[in-house]
Design an enzyme around this catalytic site. Structure first.
Site, PDB file in Angstrom:
ATOM      1  N   PHE A 134      26.894  60.588   5.993  1.00 14.41           N
ATOM      2  CA  PHE A 134      27.706  61.516   6.779  1.00 14.41           C
ATOM      3  C   PHE A 134      27.326  62.961   6.471  1.00 14.41           C
ATOM      4  CE2 PHE A 134      30.585  57.889   7.012  1.00 14.41           C
ATOM      5  CZ  PHE A 134      31.179  58.020   8.259  1.00 14.41           C
ATOM      6  N   ASP A 135      27.004  63.710   7.504  1.00 13.15           N
ATOM      7  CA  ASP A 135      26.967  65.162   7.377  1.00 13.15           C
ATOM      8  C   ASP A 135      28.395  65.622   7.066  1.00 13.15           C
ATOM      9  OD1 ASP A 135      26.073  67.898   7.735  1.00 13.15           O
ATOM     10  OD2 ASP A 135      27.030  67.828   9.703  1.00 13.15           O
ATOM     11  N   LEU A 136      28.528  66.784   6.437  1.00 10.09           N
ATOM     12  CA  LEU A 136      29.868  67.285   6.090  1.00 10.09           C
ATOM     13  C   LEU A 136      30.398  68.244   7.148  1.00 10.09           C
ATOM     14  CD1 LEU A 136      32.256  67.547   4.156  1.00 10.09           C
ATOM     15  CD2 LEU A 136      30.908  69.180   2.811  1.00 10.09           C
TER      16      LEU A 136
END
Length: 221
Positions: free
Chosen positions: A9-11
Site C-alpha cells: 500500500f502506498d501511504l
C-alpha cells in the site's frame, strides 16, 4: 485467478489524505526560500512523488536548494504536518479483512520510513502491517521502484506474481511495472484517472471498497 499474498500500500493518497500537512509544509519551505505560494491548493502536486523530484520539477531548484527546501519542509512536518492527515473512509475495515484473509500487508511509501511509522501508529493501523518501507532521511531509496524492490528482496521466498502494489499516482504503477509485479491504481487520491490509466495498472478502482473487491475476489481458496 490470481494468487496475491503480499499487498503493498502506498501511504499518501491511498491509505490517508495528507493534503493539509503536506501542502502547508511545502508552503512553509518555499516561504523560507522567498517563494510565495498563497494558495496551498496549488501545491497538491507534491502529494505522492519524492520531494527531491517535486522541488526540482516544479520550482527548478538545484540540488543544494532542494536540500534546503526539504530541511525546511521537515522542520514543520515533524512538528505538526504529519498529523494534519486523515484516513480515507473504510481503510481500517479493509485492512482488517485482508489480514483475516491471510494476506501480508506492507506500506510502500516515498515518505521517510521514520515518518511513515509514526503516521501509521497515530492512526492505530500499525497492527495490520508486517513492514513499513519508505525512503531514508539521507535521500536514498526515494523512488517507488527502489522501495518496491527493497520489499521484494526482503520477501524473496515469494514469486513476483504473489505481490501487488496499490497506489494513487503514476510513480506507484511505474514502480510496479519496473519490478515485475501487478498493480491497482486508485482514483480517489491525488492522481487523475488519466494519469493512472496511462500508467497501465492491472486494475483501476474508484474507492476503497473497489480494492477489497479486487483482492478478496481474486483470493485463491
Amino acid at each position: 485467478m490470481n494468487n496475491y499474498k503480499i499487498i503493498l500500500f502506498d501511504l499518501d493518497g491511498t491509505l490517508s489524505d495528507p493534503k493539509e500537512g503536506i501542502t502547508k509544509s511545502v508552503q512553509y519551505a518555499l516561504e523560507n526560500l522567498d517563494v510565495a505560494v498563497p494558495d496551498v491548493h496549488d501545491l497538491e502536486c507534491f502529494i505522492g512523488p519524492p520531494l527531491q523530484v517535486s522541488f526540482a520539477e516544479y520550482y527548478d531548484f538545484d540540488e543544494g536548494k532542494t536540500k534546503r527546501a526539504i530541511d525546511f519542509y521537515r522542520e514543520r512536518f515533524k512538528e505538526k504536518g504529519m498529523f494534519e492527515n486523515k484516513l480515507y473512509s473504510n481503510i481500517p475495515s479493509l485492512l482488517e479483512t485482508l489480514k483475516e484473509k491471510g494476506f501480508t500487508l506492507v506500506v510502500a511509501t516515498s515518505k521517510p520510513t521514520v515518518f511513515a511509522e509514526q503516521i501509521v501508529k497515530h492512526f492505530n493501523i500499525d497492527q495490520f502491517f508486517s513492514l513499513i518501507a519508505g525512503s531514508s532521511l539521507d535521500g536514498t531509496r526515494t523512488s517507488k521502484t527502489e522501495i518496491i524492490q527493497y520489499i521484494l528482496d526482503i520477501y524473496n521466498e515469494y514469486e513476483p506474481g504473489n505481490f501487488i502494489m496499490i497506489g494513487d499516482r503514476k510513480h506507484d504503477i511505474i514502480g510496479a511495472h519496473n519490478t515485475g509485479i501487478d498493480s491497482i491504481g486508485v482514483t480517489y487520491g491525488y492522481g487523475s484517472f488519466e494519469e493512472i490509466s496511462e500508467s497501465d495498472p492491472i486494475y483501476i478502482v474508484k474507492n476503497v471498497v473497489g480494492i477489497k473487491d479486487v483482492l478478496v475476489g481474486s483470493r485463491v481458496k
